[in-house]
Design an enzyme around this catalytic site. Structure first.
Site, PDB file in Angstrom:
ATOM      1  N   SER A 115       3.908   1.346   8.249  1.00 52.50           N
ATOM      2  CA  SER A 115       3.804   2.690   7.343  1.00 52.50           C
ATOM      3  C   SER A 115       3.085   3.530   8.510  1.00 52.50           C
ATOM      4  CB  SER A 115       2.811   2.398   6.372  1.00 52.50           C
ATOM      5  OG  SER A 115       3.370   1.770   5.416  1.00 52.50           O
ATOM      6  N   ARG A 116       2.184   2.870   9.467  1.00 48.59           N
ATOM      7  CA  ARG A 116       1.493   3.363  10.518  1.00 48.59           C
ATOM      8  C   ARG A 116       2.586   3.960  11.750  1.00 48.59           C
ATOM      9  NH1 ARG A 116      -2.676  -0.354   9.128  1.00 48.59           N
ATOM     10  NH2 ARG A 116      -4.390   0.683   8.230  1.00 48.59           N
ATOM     11  N   MET A 163       0.792  -1.069  -0.060  1.00 46.09           N
ATOM     12  CA  MET A 163      -0.120  -0.051  -0.003  1.00 46.09           C
ATOM     13  C   MET A 163       0.761   1.339  -0.094  1.00 46.09           C
ATOM     14  SD  MET A 163      -3.427  -0.874   1.989  1.00 46.09           S
ATOM     15  CE  MET A 163      -2.704  -0.544   3.770  1.00 46.09           C
ATOM     16  N   GLY A 164       1.912   1.087  -0.350  1.00 48.55           N
ATOM     17  CA  GLY A 164       3.034   2.127  -0.443  1.00 48.55           C
ATOM     18  C   GLY A 164       3.630   2.813   1.030  1.00 48.55           C
ATOM     19  N   ALA A 165       3.996   4.132   1.016  1.00 47.22           N
ATOM     20  CA  ALA A 165       4.640   4.414   1.998  1.00 47.22           C
ATOM     21  C   ALA A 165       5.932   3.406   2.381  1.00 47.22           C
ATOM     22  CB  ALA A 165       3.685   4.914   3.424  1.00 47.22           C
ATOM     23  N   HIS A 195       9.111  -3.223   3.786  1.00 53.43           N
ATOM     24  CA  HIS A 195       8.895  -3.456   2.268  1.00 53.43           C
ATOM     25  C   HIS A 195      10.080  -3.899   1.381  1.00 53.43           C
ATOM     26  CE1 HIS A 195       5.383  -0.496   3.671  1.00 53.43           C
ATOM     27  NE2 HIS A 195       4.888  -1.595   3.134  1.00 53.43           N
ATOM     28  N   LEU A 240       8.784  -2.464  11.849  1.00 51.52           N
ATOM     29  CA  LEU A 240       8.626  -1.156  10.899  1.00 51.52           C
ATOM     30  C   LEU A 240       7.066  -1.433  10.400  1.00 51.52           C
ATOM     31  CD1 LEU A 240      11.692  -0.782   8.705  1.00 51.52           C
ATOM     32  CD2 LEU A 240      11.037  -0.026  10.897  1.00 51.52           C
ATOM     33  N   GLY A 276       5.047 -10.081   3.946  1.00 54.92           N
ATOM     34  CA  GLY A 276       5.564 -10.357   5.287  1.00 54.92           C
ATOM     35  C   GLY A 276       4.989 -10.947   6.309  1.00 54.92           C
ATOM     36  N   GLN A 310     -10.350  -2.787   2.201  1.00 56.53           N
ATOM     37  CA  GLN A 310     -10.020  -3.485   3.393  1.00 56.53           C
ATOM     38  C   GLN A 310     -10.159  -2.437   4.413  1.00 56.53           C
ATOM     39  OE1 GLN A 310      -6.254  -4.178   1.327  1.00 56.53           O
ATOM     40  NE2 GLN A 310      -5.263  -3.787   3.674  1.00 56.53           N
TER      41      GLN A 310
HETATM   42  P1  AMP Z   1       1.311  -2.944   3.416  1.00 57.39           P
HETATM   43  O1  AMP Z   1       1.960  -1.648   2.670  1.00 57.39           O
HETATM   44  O2  AMP Z   1       1.319  -2.560   5.014  1.00 57.39           O
HETATM   45  O3  AMP Z   1       0.321  -3.342   2.858  1.00 57.39           O
HETATM   46  O4  AMP Z   1       2.297  -4.232   3.500  1.00 57.39           O
HETATM   47  C1  AMP Z   1       2.879  -4.699   2.152  1.00 57.39           C
HETATM   48  C2  AMP Z   1       3.503  -5.881   2.594  1.00 57.39           C
HETATM   49  O5  AMP Z   1       4.692  -5.592   3.474  1.00 57.39           O
HETATM   50  C3  AMP Z   1       3.045  -7.050   3.391  1.00 57.39           C
HETATM   51  O6  AMP Z   1       3.426  -8.224   2.860  1.00 57.39           O
HETATM   52  C4  AMP Z   1       3.342  -6.729   4.632  1.00 57.39           C
HETATM   53  O7  AMP Z   1       3.386  -7.957   5.616  1.00 57.39           O
HETATM   54  C5  AMP Z   1       4.700  -6.295   4.526  1.00 57.39           C
HETATM   55  N1  AMP Z   1       5.473  -5.649   5.478  1.00 57.39           N
HETATM   56  C6  AMP Z   1       4.867  -4.603   6.183  1.00 57.39           C
HETATM   57  N2  AMP Z   1       5.941  -4.227   7.335  1.00 57.39           N
HETATM   58  C7  AMP Z   1       6.827  -5.177   7.244  1.00 57.39           C
HETATM   59  C8  AMP Z   1       7.949  -5.498   8.065  1.00 57.39           C
HETATM   60  N3  AMP Z   1       8.271  -4.686   9.339  1.00 57.39           N
HETATM   61  N4  AMP Z   1       8.603  -6.431   7.974  1.00 57.39           N
HETATM   62  C9  AMP Z   1       8.475  -7.293   6.792  1.00 57.39           C
HETATM   63  N5  AMP Z   1       7.558  -7.204   5.895  1.00 57.39           N
HETATM   64  C10 AMP Z   1       6.553  -6.134   6.239  1.00 57.39           C
END
Ligand code: AMP
Length: 304
Positions: free
Chosen positions: A197-198, A38-40, A45, A195, A158, A69
């Site tokens: 994004s929030r 979802m970026g950021a 990531h 880590l 992740g 979602q």
């Molecule tokens: P999101 O952008 O939050 O939807 O996350 C995108 C992908 O990055 C998902 O597969 C998450 O599980 C993974 N992810 C987010 N935070 C972490 C982290 N700290 N370590 C490893 N993978 C992560």
């Protein structure tokens, strides 16, 4: 719809299905590893993109904040967005294509009356699913759509979002998708904070401090597990949280006032079924609000 495909020396950016398809045709016969985000983008990531780079000829990263979602009271409108920096990161990491669709590309008919993927209740009606009704349906639906659009051989997710990973693995198995799912370990700050994004929402040192209660509780459980013989889940986890909250660095009223537990639970890591005792392969999962920021974290209990 115009076909927007900006070509940089290595990274291509596709905003439309037409641009994605033309990339897909240009790499026919090569293997594709896909990282939905979802970026950021942060180092978590980035670690997924590096893993994807190792696993296939080509790497596709999607950057899309999926409205399906998010619940009505959740943070869709204020979710952090940093497209230019995200594209620079994708390029630096050697991704081949960033897919950056708009809502109209993903949900051309709107998102109210579309076909949904409904993952099994045994996976969703627990943990995050209880406080986020419809969340995993929204995730599974967009991920299945993205899989059909990108047609990857492998997708990397992740372990940070362990329940999401279990839902996706199950969807791929149940719907016979011709691809494999790779889970990748959680990347943490030096002090243990996972880590996310929030984490960008933190505005004060006290919030950042209170956020550490999650990882510290999980590490405490890991340490106590190593000293005990198949300890009972409930007393052990409750004692761990109490012990962490009693530490000097968390005892400050300003820190404790910010922290509100969502859940602290243990599950069998593959099936996500509840367990009564902690054993190797148990996953301990935690969710909490720090102020108005909802955080999740989890840890897998290791073997020898
Ligand atoms: P999101 O952008 O939050 O939807 O996350 C995108 C992908 O990055 C998902 O597969 C998450 O599980 C993974 N992810 C987010 N935070 C972490 C982290 N700290 N370590 C490893 N993978 C992560």
């Amino acid at each position: 719809m115009t076909d927007v495909c900006r070509v940089t020396p290595v990274l291509q950016v596709a905003e439309t299905l037409e641009a994605l398809r033309s990339f897909r045709q240009s790499v026919a016969g090569q293997t594709i590893a896909f990282v939905p985000t979802m970026g950021a983008l942060h180092e978590g990531h980035c670690s997924l993109i590096r893993k994807a780079r190792e696993l296939a000829d080509r790497v596709v990263v999607s950057i899309y904040v999926n409205p399906l979602q998010f619940g009505p009271e959740e943070d869709l409108s204020r979710y952090p967005r940093s497209l230019e920096a995200d594209l620079a990161a994708c390029e630096a990491l050697g991704a081949d294509l960033a897919f950056t669709p708009t809502d109209a590309v993903i949900y051309p008919e709107g998102r109210d009356a579309i076909t949904h993927v409904v993952p099994p209740a045994e996976l969703t009606e627990q943990l995050c699913g209880l406080s986020r009704p419809g969340h995993f349906e929204g995730v599974a639906t967009v991920v299945l759509k993205l899989f059909h659009m990108v047609e990857p051989d492998i997708a990397v997710f992740g372990e940070k979002d362990a329940q999401q990973l279990a839902v996706i693995r199950r969807m791929v198995r149940d719907l016979n998708l011709p691809m494999s799912i790779v889970g990748h370990p959680t990347v943490r700050e030096a002090d243990g904070l996972a880590l996310s994004s929030r984490n960008k929402y933190f505005q004060t040192a006290e919030q950042r401090q209170a956020a550490l209660i999650l990882s510290q509780t999980l590490f405490e459980a890991q340490a106590r597990f190593a000293l005990a013989d198949r300890p009972l889940v409930r007393p052990l986890l409750d004692e761990c949280l109490a012990a962490v909250l009693a530490r000097p660095e968390f005892r400050h009223p300003a820190v404790q006032a910010l922290f509100r537990l969502g859940y602290l639970e243990a599950r069998q890591s593959e099936t996500f079924l509840p367990v009564e005792t902690l054993t190797v392969g148990t996953r301990i999962l935690m969710a909490a609000y720090v102020g108005n920021v909802r955080l999740i974290d989890n840890i897998l209990l290791p073997g020898d």
